[in-house]
Design a protein around this motif. Structure first.
Motif, PDB file in Angstrom:
ATOM      1  N   THR A  47       0.833  -1.202   0.000  1.00 14.26           N
ATOM      2  CA  THR A  47       0.000   0.000   0.000  1.00 14.26           C
ATOM      3  C   THR A  47       0.864   1.246   0.000  1.00 14.26           C
ATOM      4  N   PHE A  48       1.915   1.256   0.802  1.00 12.71           N
ATOM      5  CA  PHE A  48       2.808   2.416   0.842  1.00 12.71           C
ATOM      6  C   PHE A  48       3.558   2.586  -0.473  1.00 12.71           C
ATOM      7  N   MET A  49       3.944   1.492  -1.107  1.00 11.80           N
ATOM      8  CA  MET A  49       4.611   1.604  -2.409  1.00 11.80           C
ATOM      9  C   MET A  49       3.666   2.198  -3.443  1.00 11.80           C
ATOM     10  N   ARG A  50       2.389   1.805  -3.406  1.00 14.04           N
ATOM     11  CA  ARG A  50       1.406   2.377  -4.328  1.00 14.04           C
ATOM     12  C   ARG A  50       1.188   3.852  -4.062  1.00 14.04           C
ATOM     13  N   LEU A  51       1.200   4.229  -2.801  1.00 12.94           N
ATOM     14  CA  LEU A  51       1.035   5.643  -2.459  1.00 12.94           C
ATOM     15  C   LEU A  51       2.199   6.474  -2.974  1.00 12.94           C
ATOM     16  N   VAL A  52       3.408   5.956  -2.856  1.00 18.14           N
ATOM     17  CA  VAL A  52       4.586   6.666  -3.370  1.00 18.14           C
ATOM     18  C   VAL A  52       4.459   6.830  -4.879  1.00 18.14           C
ATOM     19  N   MET A  53       4.005   5.786  -5.558  1.00 17.80           N
ATOM     20  CA  MET A  53       3.799   5.860  -7.008  1.00 17.80           C
ATOM     21  C   MET A  53       2.755   6.912  -7.343  1.00 17.80           C
ATOM     22  N   ARG A  54       1.681   6.936  -6.565  1.00 14.51           N
ATOM     23  CA  ARG A  54       0.578   7.864  -6.851  1.00 14.51           C
ATOM     24  C   ARG A  54       0.985   9.316  -6.641  1.00 14.51           C
ATOM     25  N   VAL A  55       1.803   9.575  -5.646  1.00 13.98           N
ATOM     26  CA  VAL A  55       2.263  10.935  -5.356  1.00 13.98           C
ATOM     27  C   VAL A  55       3.104  11.478  -6.515  1.00 13.98           C
ATOM     28  N   ALA A  56       3.768  10.599  -7.240  1.00 13.69           N
ATOM     29  CA  ALA A  56       4.614  11.022  -8.359  1.00 13.69           C
ATOM     30  C   ALA A  56       3.786  11.448  -9.581  1.00 13.69           C
ATOM     31  N   LEU A  57       2.485  11.168  -9.567  1.00 18.22           N
ATOM     32  CA  LEU A  57       1.622  11.491 -10.700  1.00 18.22           C
ATOM     33  C   LEU A  57       0.818  12.765 -10.438  1.00 18.22           C
ATOM     34  N   THR A  58       0.211  13.287 -11.492  1.00 15.05           N
ATOM     35  CA  THR A  58      -0.638  14.464 -11.353  1.00 15.05           C
ATOM     36  C   THR A  58      -1.950  14.088 -10.655  1.00 15.05           C
ATOM     37  N   GLU A  59      -2.732  15.114 -10.310  1.00 10.17           N
ATOM     38  CA  GLU A  59      -3.990  14.858  -9.598  1.00 10.17           C
ATOM     39  C   GLU A  59      -4.942  13.986 -10.423  1.00 10.17           C
ATOM     40  N   LYS A  60      -5.077  14.322 -11.694  1.00 10.02           N
ATOM     41  CA  LYS A  60      -5.914  13.512 -12.582  1.00 10.02           C
ATOM     42  C   LYS A  60      -5.036  12.480 -13.277  1.00 10.02           C
ATOM     43  N   VAL A  61      -5.495  11.250 -13.265  1.00  5.84           N
ATOM     44  CA  VAL A  61      -4.741  10.179 -13.921  1.00  5.84           C
ATOM     45  C   VAL A  61      -5.660   9.400 -14.854  1.00  5.84           C
ATOM     46  N   ASN A  62      -5.051   8.774 -15.831  1.00  9.11           N
ATOM     47  CA  ASN A  62      -5.752   7.852 -16.717  1.00  9.11           C
ATOM     48  C   ASN A  62      -5.357   6.441 -16.323  1.00  9.11           C
ATOM     49  N   VAL A  63      -6.340   5.566 -16.245  1.00 11.57           N
ATOM     50  CA  VAL A  63      -6.071   4.167 -15.920  1.00 11.57           C
ATOM     51  C   VAL A  63      -5.762   3.441 -17.218  1.00 11.57           C
ATOM     52  N   THR A  64      -4.514   3.026 -17.375  1.00 11.19           N
ATOM     53  CA  THR A  64      -4.104   2.283 -18.563  1.00 11.19           C
ATOM     54  C   THR A  64      -4.504   0.822 -18.440  1.00 11.19           C
ATOM     55  N   HIS A  65      -4.320   0.276 -17.243  1.00  9.67           N
ATOM     56  CA  HIS A  65      -4.678  -1.124 -17.006  1.00  9.67           C
ATOM     57  C   HIS A  65      -4.947  -1.315 -15.527  1.00  9.67           C
ATOM     58  N   LYS A  66      -5.973  -2.085 -15.206  1.00 10.91           N
ATOM     59  CA  LYS A  66      -6.285  -2.392 -13.818  1.00 10.91           C
ATOM     60  C   LYS A  66      -6.809  -3.817 -13.757  1.00 10.91           C
ATOM     61  N   HIS A  67      -6.228  -4.609 -12.870  1.00 10.23           N
ATOM     62  CA  HIS A  67      -6.670  -5.993 -12.724  1.00 10.23           C
ATOM     63  C   HIS A  67      -6.452  -6.425 -11.284  1.00 10.23           C
ATOM     64  N   TYR A  68      -7.441  -7.110 -10.736  1.00 11.32           N
ATOM     65  CA  TYR A  68      -7.310  -7.672  -9.397  1.00 11.32           C
ATOM     66  C   TYR A  68      -7.789  -9.105  -9.437  1.00 11.32           C
ATOM     67  N   HIS A  69      -6.961  -9.996  -8.944  1.00  4.01           N
ATOM     68  CA  HIS A  69      -7.305 -11.412  -8.885  1.00  4.01           C
ATOM     69  C   HIS A  69      -7.615 -11.759  -7.435  1.00  4.01           C
ATOM     70  N   PRO A  70      -8.857 -12.144  -7.139  1.00  7.13           N
ATOM     71  CA  PRO A  70      -9.217 -12.466  -5.752  1.00  7.13           C
ATOM     72  C   PRO A  70      -8.394 -13.636  -5.224  1.00  7.13           C
ATOM     73  N   PRO A  71      -8.120 -13.589  -3.931  1.00 10.92           N
ATOM     74  CA  PRO A  71      -7.267 -14.631  -3.359  1.00 10.92           C
ATOM     75  C   PRO A  71      -7.944 -15.986  -3.254  1.00 10.92           C
ATOM     76  N   ILE A  72      -7.163 -17.019  -3.481  1.00  8.94           N
ATOM     77  CA  ILE A  72      -7.612 -18.377  -3.201  1.00  8.94           C
ATOM     78  C   ILE A  72      -7.265 -18.679  -1.741  1.00  8.94           C
TER      79      ILE A  72
END
Length: 69
Positions: free
Chosen positions: A30-55
């Motif tokens: 979560t903290f790594m994602r936050l660091v990534m997000r801070v490096a971007l502008t306020e508005k972002v475009n989602v190029t790709h998003k995928h979540y695989h639920p846990p087994i």
């Protein structure tokens, strides 16, 4: 993942301890994602998003963002 995209300010009102309690074992990610997000502008475009639920215990997510206009 949606909070990181659309409302990253939500994390501002959370302490590190609260984020770790809510994120559990994935707290460091979560903290790594936050660091990534801070490096971007306020508005972002989602190029790709995928979540695989846990087994078992851990899900897998991939989020690719680019600066929006």
């Amino acid at each position: 993942m949606e909070s990181i995209i659309s409302s990253p300010d939500w994390f501002d009102c959370q302490s590190i301890t609260e984020i770790m309690e809510k994120a559990g074992m994935e707290g460091v990610e979560t903290f790594m994602r936050l660091v990534m997000r801070v490096a971007l502008t306020e508005k972002v475009n989602v190029t790709h998003k995928h979540y695989h639920p846990p087994i078992s215990n851990t899900g897998a997510g991939l989020l690719v963002l680019e600066n929006g206009s």
